[in-house]
Design a protein around this motif. Structure first.
Motif, PDB file in Angstrom:
ATOM      1  N   ALA A  24     -26.710  11.571 -28.322  1.00 28.37           N
ATOM      2  CA  ALA A  24     -25.930  11.224 -29.512  1.00 28.37           C
ATOM      3  C   ALA A  24     -24.676  12.087 -29.629  1.00 28.37           C
ATOM      4  O   ALA A  24     -24.385  12.651 -30.678  1.00 28.37           O
ATOM      5  CB  ALA A  24     -26.790  11.352 -30.758  1.00 28.37           C
ATOM      6  N   VAL A  25     -23.932  12.185 -28.546  1.00 29.06           N
ATOM      7  CA  VAL A  25     -22.709  12.987 -28.559  1.00 29.06           C
ATOM      8  C   VAL A  25     -21.764  12.415 -27.502  1.00 29.06           C
ATOM      9  O   VAL A  25     -22.216  11.861 -26.494  1.00 29.06           O
ATOM     10  CB  VAL A  25     -23.043  14.475 -28.278  1.00 29.06           C
ATOM     11  N   ASP A  26     -20.458  12.491 -27.772  1.00 29.35           N
ATOM     12  CA  ASP A  26     -19.489  12.057 -26.767  1.00 29.35           C
ATOM     13  C   ASP A  26     -19.192  13.227 -25.845  1.00 29.35           C
ATOM     14  O   ASP A  26     -18.760  14.278 -26.299  1.00 29.35           O
ATOM     15  CB  ASP A  26     -18.214  11.560 -27.456  1.00 29.35           C
TER      16      ASP A  26
ATOM     17  N   PHE B  27     -27.021   8.336 -23.234  1.00 24.64           N
ATOM     18  CA  PHE B  27     -27.775   7.977 -24.436  1.00 24.64           C
ATOM     19  C   PHE B  27     -27.880   9.144 -25.415  1.00 24.64           C
ATOM     20  O   PHE B  27     -28.525   9.022 -26.460  1.00 24.64           O
ATOM     21  CB  PHE B  27     -29.190   7.507 -24.064  1.00 24.64           C
TER      22      PHE B  27
ATOM     23  N   HIS C  31     -24.640   4.706 -28.235  1.00 25.19           N
ATOM     24  CA  HIS C  31     -24.981   5.470 -29.432  1.00 25.19           C
ATOM     25  C   HIS C  31     -25.872   4.598 -30.307  1.00 25.19           C
ATOM     26  O   HIS C  31     -25.385   3.758 -31.064  1.00 25.19           O
ATOM     27  CB  HIS C  31     -23.717   5.875 -30.186  1.00 25.19           C
TER      28      HIS C  31
END
Lengths: 218, 218
Positions: free
Chosen positions: B179-181, B177, B194
């Motif tokens: 906010a970054v891959d 969860f 996201h």
């Protein structure tokens, strides 16, 4: 039936990803990128990116690639992120509070105007200066404060009722975290986040090798 | 590069939806359904459903449609939901607590073994009998308690570090969860949620009519 889109949802769902990656590139000081590089970074083919952008008039130049800042700004506008949106959260439990506390959304122009709950222990409390109101006040509040997006973090049993009440008051967009698909008129937008659907893709993937071994043996 | 799937992710993402709708049909006492009815209910073409199911050997009978219970049970197995999974949550803020408090996941076999956080005010507290531990104990805990799925509800700045630490201890699946891959070896599964990507599709859709009016005028 919820409002239909002119562009396919598959394309629309890639736009925020493009935006996120371009933002990261900008932050790293990258000013130009070839479509090949951009495609490699995002795991989408260069022609897919080109096609997606062509849906909105097209960007970039042959033999030059993309100007990162220009493309980022263009996608910011396409995503409507240069505007502001007034929102409410219905359901001030953990998930509602998590969303209320996430300042990232505010910085993108999504303003939280109020939370609503049925729990007397929560009513009257504030989350980052935004008050939790009695859900009985929902219609009254929305009549006085135009709301663009209602965020639903309530049990699925209540979801349709709350949606109907808000649609009657003119709310045109819902971000739905309830584990149910809600019905709306065809000028209303619903974006549902079904967390269990997402979790179940993990259990699927953990079992996929075994599953196909069994299917083969049949 | 995360682990690749044998079946396209587009199909895999439809399976939990089929499962959800079939579960609702079962609850309403429906025992048989034609592929046309099922397709109408789910907004997917009948041939799409047939193709999707054929990926797993095929189900249903010509001129009869589907036996709801059989199809539901088959998809339950395909999704790996007849098994149990041990999980941990890293990040015991609002979102981590919301997930820990959601009993629906437990009822589907996703067992929560521990939460982890850096905040001394949270460490030692319990969420539904599951303790919040110091994130320094992460490796130690995972060594002693095999974990199938790590759920990441931490700020994006910490995500890659936590993933690396857990991958080193053999964790093979992440529900992310942040906010970054995140980057993982190619035998590791990552499912990212996201939330801002989802929210931005709403602002896009609220602006789509105006956007295309402008594009036309150009």
């Amino acid at each position: 039936m919820a409002k239909e889109t002119k562009i396919s949802m598959a394309i629309i769902r890639r736009l925020p990803r493009y935006h996120r990656y371009l933002g990261e590139l900008l932050n790293s000081g990258v000013t130009r990128i070839s479509s090949q590089e951009l495609s490699k970074k995002m795991g989408v083919t260069a022609s897919q990116i080109r096609q997606d952008l062509n849906s909105f008039g097209g960007f970039g130049q042959q033999g030059y690639g993309y100007n990162v800042k220009d493309l980022y700004d263009a996608i910011t506008k396409i995503l409507g992120l240069e505007k502001t949106y007034n929102s409410i959260i219905v359901g001030a439990g953990n998930l509602g509070q998590a969303i209320a506390n996430y300042t990232g959304f505010q910085s993108w122009g999504f303003k939280l105007k109020a939370l609503f709950d049925v729990n007397p222990k929560l009513i009257g409390l504030k989350i980052r200066d935004v008050e939790i109101l009695d859900v009985d006040l929902l219609e009254d509040f929305v009549s006085k404060n135009p709301i663009d997006i209602a965020i639903l973090t309530i049990p699925k049993e209540r979801a349709q009722e709350i949606v109907d009440r808000l649609v009657a008051k003119g709310v045109k967009a819902f971000w739905n975290f309830s584990a149910v698909d809600v019905n709306v008129p065809d000028d209303v937008i619903v974006e549902s986040v079904h967390l269990s659907d997402s979790l179940f893709t993990i259990s699927y993937r953990l079992n996929e090798d075994e599953l196909f071994k069994k299917i083969k043996e049949k």
